[in-house]
Design a protein around this motif. Sequence first.
Motif, mmCIF file in Angstrom:
data_model
loop_
_atom_site.group_PDB
_atom_site.id
_atom_site.type_symbol
_atom_site.label_atom_id
_atom_site.label_comp_id
_atom_site.label_asym_id
_atom_site.label_seq_id
_atom_site.Cartn_x
_atom_site.Cartn_y
_atom_site.Cartn_z
ATOM 1 N N ALA A 147 0.855 -1.192 0.000
ATOM 2 C CA ALA A 147 0.000 0.000 0.000
ATOM 3 C C ALA A 147 0.884 1.232 0.000
ATOM 4 C CB ALA A 147 -0.907 0.013 1.231
ATOM 5 N N ASP A 151 -2.818 5.611 0.964
ATOM 6 C CA ASP A 151 -3.942 4.682 0.956
ATOM 7 C C ASP A 151 -4.443 4.405 2.363
ATOM 8 O OD1 ASP A 151 -3.603 4.314 -1.833
ATOM 9 O OD2 ASP A 151 -2.253 2.613 -1.515
ATOM 10 N N THR A 154 -5.719 8.566 5.472
ATOM 11 C CA THR A 154 -6.485 9.504 4.639
ATOM 12 C C THR A 154 -6.958 10.717 5.438
ATOM 13 O OG1 THR A 154 -8.521 8.263 5.051
ATOM 14 C CG2 THR A 154 -7.239 7.656 3.089
ATOM 15 N N ARG A 190 -2.425 -4.829 -3.917
ATOM 16 C CA ARG A 190 -2.524 -3.483 -3.332
ATOM 17 C C ARG A 190 -3.675 -3.425 -2.339
ATOM 18 N NH1 ARG A 190 -2.510 2.354 -6.414
ATOM 19 N NH2 ARG A 190 -2.314 3.608 -4.508
ATOM 20 N N GLN A 192 -6.157 -1.365 -0.179
ATOM 21 C CA GLN A 192 -6.792 -0.045 -0.089
ATOM 22 C C GLN A 192 -8.047 -0.185 0.748
ATOM 23 O OE1 GLN A 192 -6.957 0.710 -4.455
ATOM 24 N NE2 GLN A 192 -5.776 2.524 -3.961
#
Length: 193
Positions: A147, A151, A154, A190, A192
């Motif tokens: 990541a 990600d 935030t 990945r 997220q």
Amino acid sequence: MLPDLPPPAVDVLYDPLPYESRLDARPVSQVDLVVIHCTEVPDLARSRRFGEEVLYPASGTGNSGHYYVDRDGSLHQYVSAGRTAHHTRGYNPRSVGIELVNTGRYPNWLDSRHQAMDEPYTDAQIASLIALLQRLRADLPALRFIAGHEDLDTTTVEATDDASVQVHRKRDPGPLFPWRQVLDAVPLQRLQP
């Protein structure tokens, strides 16, 4: 399907932070995530100085990643994978942090007028990062995810130049990071949230 090849040899300069032994020990079997960062300072020396700063007096530790990749592709390790470094809120016990030297938004990180991250990563950095990720994939049996710091964190905060404007606290590795190239070279998913 391509045959499994042995991971590449990776030259890493191991230079532990002065407080590394005070960071929480952990089994490497729990590390399933790599978090990619950019240093957001001009050079590796300044990144090292930030890493050496004690920000948590109770433990005598500070913020840093495990690995740093300089613009010339040289690899530096400041914290062993068997220790929990402070690099991403809420994800540290399960992750390895990799910092790419890049100015990012330096020195006006939270100024709303300076949110562009326009320094490209060097070919040497990305080649070394890919080799390091391939090595980590072989050395850390649970490693499955990757990541960007942006990600996972935030959070928005008030801009330093205008309290009525919200900016992202973390934007790294930023829009110029070559996700496709990295994900094509290393079998990680990945993450997220």
